[in-house]
Every structure is written in structure tokens, then in C-alpha cells.
Write a protein that holds these residues in place. Sequence first.
Motif, PDB file in Angstrom:
ATOM      1  N   THR A  56       1.033  -1.025  -0.336  1.00  0.00           N
ATOM      2  CA  THR A  56      -0.291   0.221   0.042  1.00  0.00           C
ATOM      3  C   THR A  56       0.969   1.069   0.629  1.00  0.00           C
ATOM      4  OG1 THR A  56       0.057   0.063   2.391  1.00  0.00           O
ATOM      5  CG2 THR A  56      -2.166  -1.557   1.652  1.00  0.00           C
ATOM      6  N   ALA A  90       2.468   4.337  -5.624  1.00  0.00           N
ATOM      7  CA  ALA A  90       1.084   4.314  -5.831  1.00  0.00           C
ATOM      8  C   ALA A  90       0.735   2.780  -5.918  1.00  0.00           C
ATOM      9  CB  ALA A  90       1.270   5.038  -6.940  1.00  0.00           C
ATOM     10  N   GLU A  92      -2.268   1.177  -6.932  1.00  0.00           N
ATOM     11  CA  GLU A  92      -4.327   1.516  -8.140  1.00  0.00           C
ATOM     12  C   GLU A  92      -4.309  -0.570  -8.245  1.00  0.00           C
ATOM     13  OE1 GLU A  92      -5.090   4.123 -10.089  1.00  0.00           O
ATOM     14  OE2 GLU A  92      -3.529   5.831  -9.371  1.00  0.00           O
ATOM     15  N   ARG A  95      -3.941  -1.769 -12.557  1.00  0.00           N
ATOM     16  CA  ARG A  95      -3.865  -0.564 -13.040  1.00  0.00           C
ATOM     17  C   ARG A  95      -2.532  -0.005 -13.178  1.00  0.00           C
ATOM     18  NH1 ARG A  95      -6.163   4.519 -12.372  1.00  0.00           N
ATOM     19  NH2 ARG A  95      -5.468   4.853 -14.161  1.00  0.00           N
TER      20      ARG A  95
END
Length: 186
Positions: A56, A90, A92, A95
Amino acid sequence: MAKTSVVNAPLFQLSAEVHIAASPAEVYAVVGDLARSGEWSPECVGGSWISGEPGTVGAVFRGENLRSTEVVAWAPVVRGTWFTESEVVAAEPGRTFQWSMRTRSGAKQDSIWAYDIEPADGGSVLTHRFRMGSPTEGIRGITAEMSEEQKSAFFAEWSEKLAGDLAITLERIKRVVENRPTEERG
């Protein structure tokens, strides 16, 4: 006459891509787990999460790396086993997954590794990117005693090495993801 330098921003900006016969979620489940990097990385042999929720944003990973003596053999780069810390910047699912290399004191550097995933042709296209906007603590140390000519040669050879590493990493990830049994792929 103004002095020019081989250190231009970005210092490195490379990417490579591969098609993988798996969904973006399946690909992300693999690449978002840095502890598995030893399965595909030419240098990272593994490591562990040392703070935060693994995978995360804000989580920190300590990687164990191994570099041979043949890699840009003339340059004063670290050889043998060495460690890095990186911070997820990041995350996601399905993605993108990105992490920034950290200094010895824990500050994020302008050195980002990334995996971007797009659905394509019944599977996914995985793009592996590396961007170093300005010299990291390590690069500054390596090049500190180099002439401009030596720096130019080093950056050219290091770019070639990085491009090769990106391609090798993607082919290995493709094998790992596509060879997982269907029940494990979800």
C-alpha cells in the motif's frame, strides 16, 4: 564558455512492455508483491516489508540485491550483496504499482520504478518503467570522482544495463503469471 554536464533531467527514463495472457487483476497480484521480486529481477533476490501495510502507499520495502562483477565492470558500483529501501508511492490494483528509492536517511528520491497494466487482447499489457529525474545518493557516489567523459560513458552503459534488466524482468514475470494454475489465478 559555459560548462556542460552529462547530467540532464531526467537522468534515466526507460520502459518496456510485454503482453501477458492474464487479467490486469491477476498481473497486479503478482507485481504488487515486492517480496516476490527475486522470482523475476536480475538483481533483487528478495526482501521484506519493514513498515506499513504491505503493497500500500507509504509502505516501505527493504530489498536484498546481488550484483555481479561484470556489470559496468570499470565503474565503482556496489558489487555482491547490498540492500535498498523503497517506499510505495502508487498502488492501484489492476492499474499501477510504483515505488520510490529512499536515501539512507529514509527520504524519497526522484527515482521511481513502476508497473503499469492495461487490458489488451484477452489479457494484459504490462509496462515496466524506470525514471530517475535527478541523481540519487548512489549515483552521486558512483560518479563523484568521474570526469565528464567517464560520466557520459557510465550513463550510456548503465542505461543499456537498465534496458536489459527491464526486458528480462518482464519476460520472467510473464512466465510466473502465465504458469500459475488457473485456481491460483482467481
